[in-house]
Scaffold this active site. Structure first.
Site, mmCIF file in Angstrom:
data_model
loop_
_atom_site.group_PDB
_atom_site.id
_atom_site.type_symbol
_atom_site.label_atom_id
_atom_site.label_comp_id
_atom_site.label_asym_id
_atom_site.label_seq_id
_atom_site.Cartn_x
_atom_site.Cartn_y
_atom_site.Cartn_z
ATOM 1 N N GLU A 1 1.005 -1.008 -0.587
ATOM 2 C CA GLU A 1 0.352 -0.149 -0.047
ATOM 3 C C GLU A 1 0.937 1.125 0.020
ATOM 4 O OE1 GLU A 1 -2.917 1.582 -0.794
ATOM 5 O OE2 GLU A 1 -3.861 -0.476 0.219
ATOM 6 N N GLU B 1 2.035 6.650 -7.242
ATOM 7 C CA GLU B 1 0.494 7.454 -7.576
ATOM 8 C C GLU B 1 2.019 9.037 -7.332
ATOM 9 O OE1 GLU B 1 -2.221 6.577 -4.804
ATOM 10 O OE2 GLU B 1 -3.164 5.260 -6.070
#
Length: 115
Positions: free
Chosen positions: A63, A70
């Site tokens: 994660e 991103e």
């Protein structure tokens, strides 16, 4: 030696940032707490705990890596570019694959104890 310990500071800063700002990281942390409680209540073996801990570490790490991907993509370009979208999608896909496999392993471990 100072630089070595400073690296831990930066790593902790990244973990805290992820926990505070990322919705999915919060979700995975809450799931981790529930699984831990379930494990304590069902009396998991040492081997089962090791498997669960590996899954916890893998999920949270993936994660955070997805978040890093991103952020880098957003830093490099504000334009919509197919490769930027693919990089984000592949990162998210990696998290999803690991989450599904983790859930299946969790069911394999917990279902026999509950029934």
């Amino acid at each position: 030696m100072r630089a070595f310990f400073k690296a831990f500071h930066y790593a902790a800063k990244g973990i805290v940032h992820s926990l505070r700002s990322e919705r999915n990281m919060k979700f995975h942390t809450i799931a981790l707490i529930f699984v831990t409680i379930a494990g304590l209540l069902t009396g998991l073996s040492i081997t089962e705990w090791m498997i669960i801990l590996i899954l916890f570490g893998g999920m949270l790490s993936l994660e955070m890596l997805n978040t890093a991907i991103e952020r880098v993509v957003d830093l490099v370009t504000t334009d919509h570019h197919p490769l930027a979208g693919q990089a984000k999608d592949v990162g998210s896909g990696a998290v999803l694959v690991f989450a599904i496999i983790s859930a299946v392993i969790g069911l394999i471990i917990f279902l026999p104890k509950w029934f």
